[in-house]
Structures are given as structure tokens and as C-alpha cells.
Design a protein around this motif. Structure first.
Motif, mmCIF file in Angstrom:
data_model
loop_
_atom_site.group_PDB
_atom_site.id
_atom_site.type_symbol
_atom_site.label_atom_id
_atom_site.label_comp_id
_atom_site.label_asym_id
_atom_site.label_seq_id
_atom_site.Cartn_x
_atom_site.Cartn_y
_atom_site.Cartn_z
ATOM 1 N N VAL A 134 35.931 45.223 47.525
ATOM 2 C CA VAL A 134 35.864 43.779 47.265
ATOM 3 C C VAL A 134 37.245 43.238 46.921
ATOM 4 O O VAL A 134 37.649 42.171 47.417
ATOM 5 C CB VAL A 134 34.849 43.493 46.143
ATOM 6 N N TRP A 135 37.997 43.957 46.089
ATOM 7 C CA TRP A 135 39.341 43.501 45.735
ATOM 8 C C TRP A 135 40.235 43.445 46.969
ATOM 9 O O TRP A 135 41.002 42.487 47.143
ATOM 10 C CB TRP A 135 39.967 44.443 44.700
ATOM 11 N N PHE A 136 40.177 44.469 47.802
ATOM 12 C CA PHE A 136 41.011 44.508 49.002
ATOM 13 C C PHE A 136 40.659 43.344 49.923
ATOM 14 O O PHE A 136 41.550 42.654 50.439
ATOM 15 C CB PHE A 136 40.817 45.843 49.719
ATOM 16 N N ALA A 187 45.992 45.722 41.137
ATOM 17 C CA ALA A 187 46.492 44.857 40.064
ATOM 18 C C ALA A 187 46.011 43.426 40.273
ATOM 19 O O ALA A 187 45.605 42.745 39.320
ATOM 20 C CB ALA A 187 48.014 44.904 40.029
ATOM 21 N N TRP A 188 46.032 42.957 41.515
ATOM 22 C CA TRP A 188 45.548 41.610 41.831
ATOM 23 C C TRP A 188 44.060 41.491 41.499
ATOM 24 O O TRP A 188 43.617 40.503 40.919
ATOM 25 C CB TRP A 188 45.792 41.320 43.309
ATOM 26 N N GLY A 189 43.292 42.517 41.839
ATOM 27 C CA GLY A 189 41.848 42.470 41.645
ATOM 28 C C GLY A 189 41.417 42.468 40.195
ATOM 29 O O GLY A 189 40.346 41.958 39.862
ATOM 30 N N PRO A 199 31.282 42.332 39.830
ATOM 31 C CA PRO A 199 31.543 43.330 38.794
ATOM 32 C C PRO A 199 32.962 43.880 38.916
ATOM 33 O O PRO A 199 33.413 44.213 39.994
ATOM 34 C CB PRO A 199 30.513 44.434 39.108
ATOM 35 N N ARG A 200 33.724 43.912 37.810
ATOM 36 C CA ARG A 200 35.087 44.446 37.828
ATOM 37 C C ARG A 200 35.155 45.704 36.991
ATOM 38 O O ARG A 200 36.162 46.298 36.817
ATOM 39 C CB ARG A 200 36.076 43.376 37.300
#
Length: 200
Positions: A134-136, A187-189, A199-200
């Protein structure tokens, strides 16, 4: 191998995810439903297979998950080879210290030779991979330069593996790009954003 981005891909993903949500509701384990991969990033070329992800609190027994997803048209994937990556577990990555057990997963396919082709990854919610995908995706959406770098990398890699009998070596080769940008997108995510409920 790679196709120009198709605006119909997100629509297909949303429709299929709705069916998956209905199919898994009786099991009561799903935490999040995601459209991931290159088909989820506008302007990014991709293989014409929509990548989907379900993050679950616990992995149901294989037969129970298979039985639940079959009416939605998703069948268990065995992989092209015995060592195909990402079928029953993800290759660990990132710096998070997590139990080895969280890398377990299940992989399903839907209409691979038809117009609704898609691949479904069922991952544990505790798996870093579930967050990384998801972050990517969101990092590429928010950073056109990164998206274009990835597009160029994918085009070169696809050309190098154009004659392959399956996608396994192409998939493995793409990890070189992920290795290069892992810290940047991770780091961005990790930075919370307005309206972000993932969810992180």
C-alpha cells in the motif's frame, strides 16, 4: 507483456474486491481490502492482471479460505514452478523485526486468460508486506518522478525477460528496484496523512 495503463483497471478492482468482501464476510477475519500493484497507479504501464490484497487477522485453514473464495471466482494458485515466489509466503524484506510466521500468505487467481484477469494476495495484517504494498502504491501515486523511474525499470526488465516461459524471473528481477527504494517509500509511508485510514 506490459500494457499502457487502462482506466478500467480500478473499476475492475473495486468490483472484484466487493465480491471478495461478501465472500469472506462469514469468516470474520478480513481487516482491509486493497487494490495494489501497477494497475493501481495511474499512468503506470502494467501486466493486464489486476493485483488485489486482503489483510486478515489470521489466515483461515486453506480449505476454508478456498471454499469461501470459490463462488467469487478465485482459485488457489500453485505457481509456475515449485519455487515460484510469493505463493505460500512472502520473501522477508525491510528492517522490521517480526516473527517468521507473519510472512505466510495465500495466493489466488481469477480469470487469468480472460478479460477479468486478477491475482489475489491474502496476507496477515501483521505482515510488513501488507503495508509495503500500500505504501509503495501510494508513494508512486504521489511522486510522478518515482513512478516514471519504476516504469522505465519495468520496461527494461520486461524486455530482458520477454522470451521467458513464465513471469517468475521477471518478478524476482523487479526486487532490485524495491531494494533501491525501500527506505524511501517506507519512510514516506510511515508519515500519517489526512484521511488515511489504512493500517500502518
Amino acid at each position: 507483456m506490459l500494457h499502457p495503463h487502462d482506466p478500467a483497471w480500478p473499476e475492475r478492482a473495486a468490483r472484484l474486491l466487493a465480491g471478495i468482501e461478501r465472500a469472506l464476510r462469514p469468516l470474520g477475519v478480513a481487516e482491509a481490502f486493497d487494490h495494489i500493484g501497477s494497475t493501481a497507479v495511474p499512468a503506470l504501464p502494467a501486466k493486464p492482471y489486476v493485483d488485489l490484497q486482503v489483510r486478515v487477522r489470521e489466515l483461515p485453514a486453506p480449505h476454508a479460505l478456498d471454499r469461501a473464495l470459490e463462488p467469487a471466482g478465485f482459485l488457489p494458485a500453485g505457481g509456475s514452478r515449485p519455487d515460484s515466489p510469493g505463493v505460500h509466503r512472502d520473501v522477508p524484506r525491510g528492517r522490521e523485526a517480526v516473527p517468521d510466521d507473519v510472512w505466510r500468505k495465500r495466493l489466488y487467481v481469477h480469470d487469468l486468460d480472460g478479460p477479468e484477469a486478477s491475482i489475489l494476495h491474502v496476507r496477515l495484517g501483521a505482515s510488513p508486506w501488507g503495508r509495503y504494498t500500500v505504501w509503495f502504491r501510494d508513494w508512486l501515486r504521489a511522486n510522478p518522478d518515482a513512478r516514471d523511474r519504476y516504469a522505465a525499470f519495468k520496461a527494461r526488465t520486461a524486455a530482458e525477460h520477454a522470451g521467458d516461459a513464465d513471469y517468475d524471473d521477471y518478478t524476482r528481477a523487479k526486487t532490485a528496484f524495491f531494494d533501491r527504494v525501500q527506505e524511501e517509500f517506507e519512510a514516506w509511508g510511515r508519515v500519517p496523512r489526512d484521511g488515511d485510514v489504512s493500517p500502518r
